[in-house]
Design a protein around this motif. Sequence first.
Motif, PDB file in Angstrom:
ATOM      1  N   PHE A 215     107.622 175.401 123.122  1.00 57.67           N
ATOM      2  CA  PHE A 215     108.551 176.219 122.345  1.00 57.67           C
ATOM      3  C   PHE A 215     109.936 175.594 122.239  1.00 57.67           C
ATOM      4  CE2 PHE A 215     105.245 178.904 124.064  1.00 57.67           C
ATOM      5  CZ  PHE A 215     104.803 179.555 122.923  1.00 57.67           C
ATOM      6  N   GLY A 216     110.123 174.453 122.878  1.00 55.23           N
ATOM      7  CA  GLY A 216     111.400 173.762 122.787  1.00 55.23           C
ATOM      8  C   GLY A 216     112.296 174.082 123.964  1.00 55.23           C
ATOM      9  N   PRO A 217     113.402 173.357 124.083  1.00 55.01           N
ATOM     10  CA  PRO A 217     114.298 173.499 125.230  1.00 55.01           C
ATOM     11  C   PRO A 217     114.845 174.908 125.375  1.00 55.01           C
ATOM     12  CG  PRO A 217     114.877 171.581 123.922  1.00 55.01           C
ATOM     13  CD  PRO A 217     113.872 172.344 123.132  1.00 55.01           C
ATOM     14  N   SER A 218     115.209 175.243 126.584  1.00 58.23           N
ATOM     15  CA  SER A 218     115.885 176.505 126.855  1.00 58.23           C
ATOM     16  C   SER A 218     117.060 176.686 125.901  1.00 58.23           C
ATOM     17  CB  SER A 218     116.375 176.516 128.306  1.00 58.23           C
ATOM     18  OG  SER A 218     117.305 177.554 128.516  1.00 58.23           O
ATOM     19  N   ASP A 219     117.325 177.921 125.527  1.00 57.91           N
ATOM     20  CA  ASP A 219     118.432 178.204 124.609  1.00 57.91           C
ATOM     21  C   ASP A 219     119.765 177.682 125.132  1.00 57.91           C
ATOM     22  OD1 ASP A 219     116.578 179.478 123.043  1.00 57.91           O
ATOM     23  OD2 ASP A 219     117.119 181.501 123.689  1.00 57.91           O
ATOM     24  N   LYS A 220     119.875 177.529 126.448  1.00 54.39           N
ATOM     25  CA  LYS A 220     121.122 177.038 127.043  1.00 54.39           C
ATOM     26  C   LYS A 220     121.409 175.586 126.673  1.00 54.39           C
ATOM     27  CE  LYS A 220     120.508 180.040 131.081  1.00 54.39           C
ATOM     28  NZ  LYS A 220     120.258 180.073 132.544  1.00 54.39           N
ATOM     29  N   ILE A 221     120.341 174.809 126.411  1.00 53.89           N
ATOM     30  CA  ILE A 221     120.525 173.383 126.135  1.00 53.89           C
ATOM     31  C   ILE A 221     120.039 172.966 124.749  1.00 53.89           C
ATOM     32  CG2 ILE A 221     120.429 172.722 128.576  1.00 53.89           C
ATOM     33  CD1 ILE A 221     117.536 171.903 128.188  1.00 53.89           C
ATOM     34  N   SER A 222     119.470 173.901 123.985  1.00 52.88           N
ATOM     35  CA  SER A 222     118.985 173.568 122.643  1.00 52.88           C
ATOM     36  C   SER A 222     120.169 173.270 121.719  1.00 52.88           C
ATOM     37  CB  SER A 222     118.157 174.722 122.081  1.00 52.88           C
ATOM     38  OG  SER A 222     117.731 174.441 120.773  1.00 52.88           O
ATOM     39  N   VAL A 223     120.051 172.223 120.937  1.00 53.91           N
ATOM     40  CA  VAL A 223     121.146 171.775 120.073  1.00 53.91           C
ATOM     41  C   VAL A 223     121.129 172.486 118.719  1.00 53.91           C
ATOM     42  CG1 VAL A 223     122.079 169.790 118.844  1.00 53.91           C
ATOM     43  CG2 VAL A 223     121.269 169.524 121.189  1.00 53.91           C
ATOM     44  N   HIS A 224     119.941 172.606 118.129  1.00 53.11           N
ATOM     45  CA  HIS A 224     119.866 173.029 116.728  1.00 53.11           C
ATOM     46  C   HIS A 224     119.682 174.531 116.529  1.00 53.11           C
ATOM     47  CE1 HIS A 224     119.773 168.889 115.365  1.00 53.11           C
ATOM     48  NE2 HIS A 224     118.816 168.629 116.231  1.00 53.11           N
ATOM     49  N   SER A 225     119.293 175.254 117.573  1.00 53.44           N
ATOM     50  CA  SER A 225     118.883 176.657 117.390  1.00 53.44           C
ATOM     51  C   SER A 225     119.961 177.529 116.769  1.00 53.44           C
ATOM     52  CB  SER A 225     118.436 177.249 118.724  1.00 53.44           C
ATOM     53  OG  SER A 225     117.190 176.711 119.113  1.00 53.44           O
ATOM     54  N   GLU A 226     121.213 177.350 117.180  1.00 52.37           N
ATOM     55  CA  GLU A 226     122.272 178.252 116.735  1.00 52.37           C
ATOM     56  C   GLU A 226     122.424 178.261 115.214  1.00 52.37           C
ATOM     57  OE1 GLU A 226     125.992 179.425 115.136  1.00 52.37           O
ATOM     58  OE2 GLU A 226     125.547 177.289 115.451  1.00 52.37           O
ATOM     59  N   ILE A 227     122.502 177.075 114.612  1.00 54.26           N
ATOM     60  CA  ILE A 227     122.702 177.008 113.166  1.00 54.26           C
ATOM     61  C   ILE A 227     121.436 177.421 112.422  1.00 54.26           C
ATOM     62  CG2 ILE A 227     122.081 174.556 112.896  1.00 54.26           C
ATOM     63  CD1 ILE A 227     124.960 176.402 111.101  1.00 54.26           C
ATOM     64  N   LEU A 228     120.255 177.087 112.981  1.00 51.99           N
ATOM     65  CA  LEU A 228     118.998 177.465 112.340  1.00 51.99           C
ATOM     66  C   LEU A 228     118.819 178.981 112.333  1.00 51.99           C
ATOM     67  CD1 LEU A 228     116.608 174.725 113.790  1.00 51.99           C
ATOM     68  CD2 LEU A 228     117.452 174.890 111.452  1.00 51.99           C
ATOM     69  N   MET A 229     119.239 179.631 113.402  1.00 53.08           N
ATOM     70  CA  MET A 229     119.130 181.092 113.448  1.00 53.08           C
ATOM     71  C   MET A 229     120.227 181.754 112.616  1.00 53.08           C
ATOM     72  SD  MET A 229     117.816 181.877 117.306  1.00 53.08           S
ATOM     73  CE  MET A 229     117.471 183.581 116.864  1.00 53.08           C
ATOM     74  N   ARG A 230     121.368 181.159 112.570  1.00 57.20           N
ATOM     75  CA  ARG A 230     122.449 181.695 111.734  1.00 57.20           C
ATOM     76  C   ARG A 230     122.021 181.747 110.273  1.00 57.20           C
ATOM     77  NH1 ARG A 230     128.284 178.568 111.273  1.00 57.20           N
ATOM     78  NH2 ARG A 230     128.874 179.268 109.172  1.00 57.20           N
ATOM     79  N   TRP A 231     121.291 180.722 109.833  1.00 55.69           N
ATOM     80  CA  TRP A 231     120.840 180.668 108.444  1.00 55.69           C
ATOM     81  C   TRP A 231     119.407 181.146 108.274  1.00 55.69           C
ATOM     82  CZ3 TRP A 231     123.334 175.194 107.661  1.00 55.69           C
ATOM     83  CH2 TRP A 231     124.689 175.357 107.328  1.00 55.69           C
TER      84      TRP A 231
END
Length: 328
Positions: A215-231
């Motif tokens: 499922f990918g890295p923990s949300d604490k260290i994931s790089v791309h999740s924030e912008i992908l979820m924002r959009w």
Amino acid sequence: MYGGGNSFEAMKATALTDEDPIKLAEFEARIDRGEKIEPSDWMPQLYRKQLTRMIEQHAHSEIIGALPEGTWITRAPGFKRKLALMAKVQDEVGHAQLLYSAAETLGKPREEMITDLINGKSKYSNIFNYPAFTWADSCFISWLVDAGAIVNQIANSKGSYGPYCRALERICAEESFHLKYGHHCVIHLATGTKVQREMMQEAFNRWWTPMMHFFGPSDKISVHSEILMRWKVKMSSNDECRQQFLDMYVPKIWELGLTLPDENLRKDPETGEWQFTEPDWEEFKRVINGDGPCNKERLAVRRVAEERGAWVRQALLAPKAKYVAPLA
């Protein structure tokens, strides 16, 4: 993806600053209203880039993911299992083609995507870089890897980019059949002879860590999740998908009398969340960057397939041209 957080944040800030603020605000308002973005619509370059990366990697994962199971078609136990597995592998390759088509709407040609895959520039899911030693390994993939994929894909099918969402809706319908097939295979082994049960248990022991990485890295260290979820390209975070998977499938695994190689795995009665040993994210990083047990093998198979199929593509694209066979 894992790592590179500071450089990505700087690139993101620059990319958004360069956009027309009025168009960007309207774009984000459309997403907030739940509208779908179509290929002809205006979109930020970062949205286009991130979406291309995500869909392309998903397509690569489907086509590479067919390889560990495909090796078991001729060795599957019984004619019905062979037919079912062959149909499943064919579906996975078809999913890749749907996703490549969706990614092409963003401007990157399919040929370039496949070249980037073979050259190691583009990534794909970590879990397909592990060997399927036994029939039980193939059963694990068919049930739980597909289950994890469905968790991700059902959520993202409600996202913001129209072509990707429509592809995911069709893919999820077929994946549900794969899930039932895999579940049946696992039940057969888990309730079978002592040798069959041991083989299935050994497969769980081997695959659990890659499954937690899936499922990918923990949300604490994931790089791309924030912008992908924002959009609304991603509709659930990595940790949310991991928790949903654990909630849905750990009880089913335990019901079969199978164990999982994590002494800390338990559900917190107060929060309702699963507690588990934090996966080794350095291993994830190595595998996703090309240093896993089967990375080179998987890409070598794709390279050979691409070379052998060159004459077919040439014939389709230029049917009147004379084919020149490569030198032996």
